[in-house]
Each structure stands twice: as structure tokens, then as C-alpha cells.
Design a protein around this motif. Structure first.
Motif, mmCIF file in Angstrom:
data_model
loop_
_atom_site.group_PDB
_atom_site.id
_atom_site.type_symbol
_atom_site.label_atom_id
_atom_site.label_comp_id
_atom_site.label_asym_id
_atom_site.label_seq_id
_atom_site.Cartn_x
_atom_site.Cartn_y
_atom_site.Cartn_z
ATOM 1 N N PHE A 153 0.892 -1.052 0.120
ATOM 2 C CA PHE A 153 0.017 0.009 0.020
ATOM 3 C C PHE A 153 0.926 1.180 0.070
ATOM 4 O O PHE A 153 1.988 1.274 0.708
ATOM 5 N N VAL A 154 0.587 2.344 -0.714
ATOM 6 C CA VAL A 154 1.354 3.602 -0.913
ATOM 7 C C VAL A 154 0.379 4.654 -0.674
ATOM 8 O O VAL A 154 -0.750 4.625 -0.838
ATOM 9 N N PHE A 155 0.748 5.848 0.010
ATOM 10 C CA PHE A 155 -0.113 6.894 0.246
ATOM 11 C C PHE A 155 -0.169 7.502 -0.908
ATOM 12 O O PHE A 155 0.816 8.210 -1.604
ATOM 13 N N THR A 164 0.332 17.943 -2.851
ATOM 14 C CA THR A 164 1.608 17.938 -3.734
ATOM 15 C C THR A 164 2.285 19.109 -3.755
ATOM 16 O O THR A 164 3.254 19.014 -4.242
ATOM 17 N N LYS A 165 1.743 20.333 -3.412
ATOM 18 C CA LYS A 165 2.596 21.321 -3.558
ATOM 19 C C LYS A 165 3.340 21.732 -2.180
ATOM 20 O O LYS A 165 4.196 22.616 -2.106
ATOM 21 N N THR A 171 4.145 16.020 6.495
ATOM 22 C CA THR A 171 3.873 15.555 8.138
ATOM 23 C C THR A 171 2.558 15.042 8.112
ATOM 24 O O THR A 171 1.555 15.139 7.284
ATOM 25 N N ILE A 172 2.534 14.153 9.023
ATOM 26 C CA ILE A 172 1.060 13.480 9.712
ATOM 27 C C ILE A 172 0.021 14.613 9.878
ATOM 28 O O ILE A 172 -1.353 14.701 9.477
ATOM 29 N N GLU A 173 0.547 15.716 10.538
ATOM 30 C CA GLU A 173 -0.474 16.774 10.799
ATOM 31 C C GLU A 173 -0.985 17.367 9.541
ATOM 32 O O GLU A 173 -2.104 17.792 9.581
ATOM 33 N N GLU A 174 -0.181 17.829 8.327
ATOM 34 C CA GLU A 174 -0.782 18.026 7.195
ATOM 35 C C GLU A 174 -1.700 17.289 6.442
ATOM 36 O O GLU A 174 -2.793 17.476 5.921
ATOM 37 N N THR A 244 5.527 10.592 3.240
ATOM 38 C CA THR A 244 5.182 11.167 4.646
ATOM 39 C C THR A 244 6.195 10.864 5.516
ATOM 40 O O THR A 244 7.195 10.051 5.544
ATOM 41 N N SER A 245 6.105 11.844 6.651
ATOM 42 C CA SER A 245 6.847 11.651 7.718
ATOM 43 C C SER A 245 6.149 11.588 9.036
ATOM 44 O O SER A 245 5.471 12.471 9.450
#
Length: 284
Positions: A153-155, A164-165, A171-174, A244-245
Motif C-alpha cells: 500500500f502506498v499513500f 503535492t504542493k 507531516t502527518i499533521e498536514e 510522509t514523515s
């Protein structure tokens, strides 16, 4: 259908008088007139036509019932119920069904799709005999499990999604600012499951994996998608994989399961074929 008692008698290898007597006896027993004998050739009355129509149905049903009884006595199920998870590629099972029908046309096949935990739920509740796409963490005492492989699975998000910008990794928060597209678990008896949702994140719930992919393409939400199902969208640029981070890409092990107590010959036939075919085709 023969046009005279004489022709019918010849077809049945009987003398005409025997056929005439049988018809007359049937009319007397039922208290109806089956043939109109006032013309040069006997013709069915409306009642006779009704008897002919439904009599054929009864005879066919009797023949089919006899076949089913013989099948059951010899260990063949009258119907084999197969469940495949909505995430899987159905082509391999359709090929096997086609091969099976040529050899055993009297065994009916019922193929259903389930989602997420609903695949095992269908097997566990007895609604199906064979489940394709179950997780491997099932009761090894009750069930036999045959590994298929791992689904990556990929995000992924739409090419023009706001994420994408942003600088990578995101970040997970975003990520949590946008709805997570979730496929509804079809379990009826076991607790419904969900995955890939971060705490506090909104949901957009859809019925199938296809609808989830479409929702991602349309930019309606974000989340994880099976990599093998979105190659076309990635190649065309409709979807973009986002890092993601912390890294959250994941894999799920899936397989084929059935009850150990089930000794039906149709089930055995499918299991033997599934053991020998390239099972990875279900996830490619």
C-alpha cells in the motif's frame, strides 16, 4: 412433440393402443379432458396444454433432483460458495470457474465479493465455503490457510491535490487536514475494521476499492491504496505517491482459507488448482 398417438407410440417403442389407454386413464384419474378428439387428429385442449407445460417442468426438476442426490451421495456439493475480497484481481478465479464448469456442470457456483474483514466474516459465519483474500491471523485449528503474498500500500493523492504542493516528506499533521477515503467493511457478525486513519481525521466512506481509487483521483480525500491496483493511474499522472514523515507505507499479507472440516469434492478441486496456479496473479 409428436402429432399423433401412433407416432408417439413409435417414438416410445409401444403399441398405439397402450399409449391411448395411458392417456385415457390419466384423463379419468384427473377428471379432465387432455385431448380434443373431435377432429381428424387429436389436439391438446387448453387444459392439456397447461398439463404439458408444467409436466415438462416437473419432469426436468425430478431429473435434476435425481442428479443432485447422486452427487451428494458421492461427495459432490450441489453448490460451492466462493468469496473473494474486493481488493483482489478476479481473473484467476473466473478462469478456474470456467474450467470447473466444463468438467462438472451440475455443481452450481456462487461467487460473492466482500470488503476488508467481511471476507473472513463470510467464511466464519458459514455463508461461503472458500474465501480468497483473507488475513493470515485466523484460527489454525478450524481453518486451513494458503498464502497468496503481500499487498503493498502506498499513500497516494490526486495530481493537483494541495499536499503535492508542500515540501516532502509531508507531516502527518498536514495529512490530517484532509478526509481519509475509507472502504466500508462488509462484516455482518464480526466487528468492522478500518485502517489508515489518523486520530482526529475526517472520513469519506465508500463501498468498494474501485470507488476509493476514483475518490482519490477526484481529489475528494487521501489515504493508502494497493499499489498493484493503481499502476494505470500512476503512469497517467492522475495519482501521485506522497512520502510522509514518519514513513507510513505498509503491506498486508493475504491468503486463501477454508474450513478444515469441509471435505466436499468441489472445494477440494478448487484448492488443488489454487495450490498449483500462480497465486500472486490475484494481487498483480
Amino acid at each position: 412433440m409428436e402429432k399423433s398417438f401412433a407416432a408417439a407410440a413409435e417414438e416410445l417403442f409401444r403399441v398405439p393402443s397402450a399409449v391411448s389407454y395411458t392417456v385415457k386413464k390419466l384423463e379419468e384419474d384427473l377428471g379432465v379432458v387432455i385431448f380434443d378428439r373431435s377432429k381428424r387428429k387429436a389436439e391438446f385442449t387448453p387444459t392439456g396444454q397447461l398439463l404439458l407445460k408444467h409436466g415438462r417442468t416437473i419432469l426436468n426438476a425430478t431429473e435434476n433432483l435425481s442428479t443432485l442426490v447422486i452427487q451428494a451421495e458421492s461427495g459432490w456439493e450441489p453448490e460451492l460458495r466462493i468469496c473473494i475480497d474486493n481488493i483482489m484481481n478476479c481473473s484467476p478465479i473466473y478462469s478456474l470457474i470456467g474450467e470447473f464448469q466444463k468438467q462438472y456442470p451440475h455443481v452450481e457456483i456462487r461467487l460473492v465479493e466482500e470488503v476488508f474483514g467481511g471476507t473472513f466474516d463470510a467464511l466464519n459465519s458459514g455463508r461461503v465455503d472458500l474465501a480468497i483474500g483473507t488475513a493470515e491471523d485466523i484460527d489454525s485449528i478450524k481453518y486451513q490457510y494458503l498464502d497468496i503474498g503481500k499487498i503493498n500500500f502506498v499513500f497516494a493523492v490526486a495530481y493537483d491535490h494541495p499536499l503535492t504542493k508542500l515540501p516532502r516528506p509531508i507531516t502527518i499533521e498536514e495529512v490530517k487536514k484532509y478526509p481519509s477515503v475509507v472502504v466500508s467493511d462488509s462484516s455482518r457478525n464480526l466487528p468492522a475494521k478500518s485502517s489508515g486513519i489518523f486520530e482526529g481525521q475526517r472520513r469519506l466512506t465508500v463501498p468498494t476499492v474501485d470507488k476509493k481509487i476514483m475518490s482519490h483521483v477526484l481529489g475528494l480525500g487521501v489515504g493508502y491504496l494497493p499499489l498493484f491496483r493503481i499502476n494505470q493511474e500512476l503512469d497517467s499522472g492522475a495519482l501521485v505517491i506522497i512520502e510522509t514523515s514518519p514513513a507510513t507505507n505498509r503491506t498486508n499479507n493475504v491468503g486463501i482459507a477454508w474450513r478444515k472440516e469441509n471435505s466436499g469434492k468441489a472445494l477440494k478441486w478448487f484448492i488443488e488448482r489454487l495450490i498449483n496456479i500462480k497465486r500472486e496473479a490475484f494481487i498483480s
